[in-house]
Design a protein around this motif. Structure first.
Motif, mmCIF file in Angstrom:
data_model
loop_
_atom_site.group_PDB
_atom_site.id
_atom_site.type_symbol
_atom_site.label_atom_id
_atom_site.label_comp_id
_atom_site.label_asym_id
_atom_site.label_seq_id
_atom_site.Cartn_x
_atom_site.Cartn_y
_atom_site.Cartn_z
ATOM 1 N N ASN A 143 45.032 50.069 9.666
ATOM 2 C CA ASN A 143 46.758 50.298 9.068
ATOM 3 C C ASN A 143 46.708 48.974 7.951
ATOM 4 N N ALA A 159 54.752 55.054 4.699
ATOM 5 C CA ALA A 159 56.019 54.813 4.575
ATOM 6 C C ALA A 159 55.308 53.539 4.824
ATOM 7 N N VAL A 160 56.561 51.875 5.206
ATOM 8 C CA VAL A 160 56.025 50.988 6.236
ATOM 9 C C VAL A 160 57.338 50.163 6.236
ATOM 10 N N ARG A 161 57.843 50.256 7.216
ATOM 11 C CA ARG A 161 58.622 49.964 8.241
ATOM 12 C C ARG A 161 59.211 47.882 7.247
ATOM 13 N N PHE A 162 60.130 47.745 7.373
ATOM 14 C CA PHE A 162 61.191 46.549 6.691
ATOM 15 C C PHE A 162 60.361 45.348 7.831
ATOM 16 N N ALA A 163 60.282 45.958 9.015
ATOM 17 C CA ALA A 163 60.031 45.012 9.858
ATOM 18 C C ALA A 163 58.217 44.006 9.405
ATOM 19 N N THR A 164 57.546 45.149 8.663
ATOM 20 C CA THR A 164 56.303 45.142 8.526
ATOM 21 C C THR A 164 56.585 44.329 7.821
#
Length: 82
Positions: A31, A42-47
């Motif tokens: 990933n 997309a990318v999560r803000f947490a990531t």
């Protein structure tokens, strides 16, 4: 895509491997590779926050915007198309 991902630049600056970063962030190396190679949708803000913490950087060090024609030209040059 006009969003360019510079994770590989920060990895080189920090002398860190993809596997080590993936472990620190808590995602799989596969990933992380998808994200690193610009194939993620997309990318999560947490990531993103975890990446910034692990690499001791700001989001702008990892992501940047380029106009569509510049990104396309760079992709063509990288693919050997002139």
């Amino acid at each position: 895509m006009p969003i360019v991902v510079d994770i590989d630049v920060m990895l080189a600056r920090r002398k860190m491997s993809v596997g080590d970063l993936a472990e620190r962030v808590g995602i799989t190396p596969a990933n992380l590779a998808v994200l690193k190679n610009g194939r993620a949708k997309a990318v999560r803000f947490a990531t993103l926050a975890a990446l910034c913490e692990a690499l001791d950087c700001q989001p702008g060090d990892l992501l940047r915007w380029e106009p569509e024609d510049v990104a396309a030209d760079a992709a063509e040059i990288g693919a050997g198309v002139h």
